[in-house]
Design a protein around this motif. Structure first.
Motif, PDB file in Angstrom:
ATOM      1  N   GLY A 124      12.884  -0.376  -5.320  1.00  0.00           N
ATOM      2  CA  GLY A 124      13.529  -0.494  -4.014  1.00  0.00           C
ATOM      3  C   GLY A 124      13.647  -1.952  -3.618  1.00  0.00           C
ATOM      4  O   GLY A 124      14.201  -2.767  -4.362  1.00  0.00           O
ATOM      5  N   LEU A 125      13.079  -2.299  -2.469  1.00  0.00           N
ATOM      6  CA  LEU A 125      13.092  -3.695  -2.029  1.00  0.00           C
ATOM      7  C   LEU A 125      11.825  -4.430  -2.413  1.00  0.00           C
ATOM      8  O   LEU A 125      11.813  -5.664  -2.485  1.00  0.00           O
ATOM      9  CB  LEU A 125      13.260  -3.762  -0.498  1.00  0.00           C
ATOM     10  CG  LEU A 125      14.462  -3.046   0.110  1.00  0.00           C
ATOM     11  CD1 LEU A 125      14.475  -3.231   1.624  1.00  0.00           C
ATOM     12  CD2 LEU A 125      15.768  -3.537  -0.503  1.00  0.00           C
ATOM     13  N   GLY A 126      10.738  -3.681  -2.660  1.00  0.00           N
ATOM     14  CA  GLY A 126       9.459  -4.303  -2.945  1.00  0.00           C
ATOM     15  C   GLY A 126       8.780  -4.781  -1.675  1.00  0.00           C
ATOM     16  O   GLY A 126       9.326  -4.672  -0.572  1.00  0.00           O
ATOM     17  N   THR A 127       7.586  -5.338  -1.825  1.00  0.00           N
ATOM     18  CA  THR A 127       6.818  -5.809  -0.663  1.00  0.00           C
ATOM     19  C   THR A 127       6.390  -7.273  -0.789  1.00  0.00           C
ATOM     20  O   THR A 127       5.589  -7.752   0.025  1.00  0.00           O
ATOM     21  CB  THR A 127       5.558  -4.941  -0.476  1.00  0.00           C
ATOM     22  OG1 THR A 127       4.773  -4.988  -1.674  1.00  0.00           O
ATOM     23  CG2 THR A 127       5.924  -3.501  -0.151  1.00  0.00           C
ATOM     24  N   ASP A 128       6.897  -7.979  -1.780  1.00  0.00           N
ATOM     25  CA  ASP A 128       6.558  -9.385  -1.981  1.00  0.00           C
ATOM     26  C   ASP A 128       7.362 -10.241  -1.018  1.00  0.00           C
ATOM     27  O   ASP A 128       8.577 -10.426  -1.188  1.00  0.00           O
ATOM     28  CB  ASP A 128       6.855  -9.774  -3.430  1.00  0.00           C
ATOM     29  CG  ASP A 128       6.544 -11.243  -3.723  1.00  0.00           C
ATOM     30  OD1 ASP A 128       6.066 -11.960  -2.811  1.00  0.00           O
ATOM     31  OD2 ASP A 128       6.793 -11.676  -4.871  1.00  0.00           O
ATOM     32  N   LEU A 129       6.702 -10.779   0.005  1.00  0.00           N
ATOM     33  CA  LEU A 129       7.412 -11.553   1.022  1.00  0.00           C
ATOM     34  C   LEU A 129       7.935 -12.885   0.491  1.00  0.00           C
ATOM     35  O   LEU A 129       8.696 -13.570   1.181  1.00  0.00           O
ATOM     36  CB  LEU A 129       6.508 -11.795   2.233  1.00  0.00           C
ATOM     37  CG  LEU A 129       5.972 -10.546   2.940  1.00  0.00           C
ATOM     38  CD1 LEU A 129       5.230 -10.939   4.213  1.00  0.00           C
ATOM     39  CD2 LEU A 129       7.076  -9.557   3.251  1.00  0.00           C
TER      40      LEU A 129
END
Length: 416
Positions: A124-129
């Motif tokens: 998806g978008l992932g969570t790594d800022l």
């Protein structure tokens, strides 16, 4: 209580052949100021009007552009798929959701339908800022900025926002999409909602929203949040108001009318001509000071009408007592609709808008819209992450007024 539709109106220039080609751009694929309203008792297309407008904007965002959003609840797989597809074609997609949007299973043991897991996955978008695309959930016990719990049954601050920002859509730079609707099925099928799509066009509106979004990201990712944040920015024919806003020292959150933004806006209204009109379509309304001001304005010669949602508790008892018999028109929106299969569902209003026509800040014949995510409740004013947007545009006003009158005339709202 943590308190978080008429067919689409308005115009947008769109080349029909582009509808099935995400990210495709034609020379005349421009975005104009657009108002969109859903009809929860209408056709599927009418129910989905706001969601389809958003998906259209996402699909028309070209590679290299950015989408930055903030949303309270998110269970819409169609929008989720569009955002992930945008990421896969090179759009930078960065989305903030409230902590309430995370769980796959609710406290009742039933599936929530949340799209967070899909968005947070590597596919998806992932969570790594630090990446080009990601989804961020605000801390579970507060909003991203707001951290206040008002007590007395309040569950604490939330990120109640409902907006997405596009650095480019088609051939138009810097587009703001602000809606009253969460990205859930019930918002489309059960509740009247509204949305506006606004090209910046040199107004500074996009920059105002983006600065606020960046603060949501900063405070949501680290730190303890803030008890107060209130910021306003003039942007040409628009003005933004971002919350929470704290009361003055020596007062309480529910007694200080001087720091109630809606009361302050109504203080700018002049009723002397006898022709000024105030129309409000509101999901939740519990702030007694706003009710007092509306009654005062009615007594001064303004014409005041209110459509409110009929769910228990959405109209505060004090507000109800204050306005009973004292405004020009009040209706409770709590109807029903039956689908083709014979199933019945409740129909109400989730919009959050105030329309002012007449004399405002000394100027005659004004036509103003105030909309966004901001309900007229104390948490929405004092603790939640919220947006209120002023639109000074006669065409937008006329579209919202038509929506108000359509809901008012529908079988779903009953005068009292």
């Amino acid at each position: 209580m943590r308190i978080g539709k008429a067919a689409g109106a308005g115009a947008i220039v769109l080349v029909a052949s582009l509808l099935g080609v995400p990210g495709a751009v034609a020379a005349d694929d421009t975005v104009g100021l657009t108002t969109t309203f859903n009809d929860p008792a209408g056709t599927t297309a009418q129910q989905d009007a706001i969601r389809n407008q958003l998906i259209s904007l996402v699909n028309r965002t070209p590679a290299g552009a950015e989408i930055n959003g903030s949303m309270y609840l998110f269970t819409d797989g169609g929008v989720s798929n569009a955002l992930i597809s945008a990421k896969n074609r090179g759009v930078k997609v960065k989305l903030i959701v409230d902590g309430d949007a995370v769980a796959d299973v609710g406290e009742n043991g039933k599936a929530t339908g949340s799209e967070y897991s899909t968005l947070a996955a590597a596919t998806g978008l992932g969570t790594d800022l630090g990446a080009d695309s990601w989804v961020l959930a605000c801390p579970a016990t507060r909003g991203c900025v707001g951290n206040r719990n008002l007590g007395g049954g309040d569950d604490g601050a939330i990120n109640h926002n409902k907006f997405l920002l596009f650095s480019k859509v088609g051939s138009t730079d810097n587009v703001v999409f602000q809606t009253s609707a969460n990205l859930t099925t019930s918002q489309r099928r059960n509740l009247f909602n509204n949305a506006v799509t606004i090209p910046d066009a040199g107004s500074g509106l996009y920059a105002s929203y983006l600065a606020y979004w960046q603060d949501l990201r900063t405070y949501g990712a680290s730190g303890d949040g803030l008890a107060t944040y209130y910021k306003t920015t003039d942007a040409g024919p628009y003005k933004t108001y971002f919350f929470p806003r704290q009361e003055k020292a020596g007062t309480t959150y529910s007694t200080d009318a001087s720091t109630d933004t809606v009361v302050s806006l109504l203080n700018n209204v002049d009723c002397a001509s006898g022709s000024t009109k105030i129309r409000i379509g509101m999901y939740a309304f519990t702030r007694s000071q706003v009710a007092d001001k509306l009654v005062q304005l009615k007594g001064a010669g303004c014409h005041v009408e209110l459509l409110h949602n009929g769910e228990d508790g959405n109209l505060g008892s004090t507000v109800q007592d204050t306005i009973a018999g004292r405004l020009d028109y009040v209706a409770k929106c709590a109807g029903t609709a039956t689908d083709a299969a014979g199933a019945t569902r409740d129909i109400g209003i989730h919009s959050k808008y105030m329309l002012i026509e007449g004399t405002y800040l000394g100027g005659a014949n004004r036509k103003l819209v105030f909309t966004g995510s901001h309900n007229y409740t104390y948490p929405n004013l004092r603790s939640h992450d919220e947006t209120l947007l002023k639109i000074d545009n006669a065409s937008a006003y006329d579209a919202f007024t038509a929506n108000f009158e359509a809901i008012k005339a529908s079988p779903h709202c009953t005068a009292w």
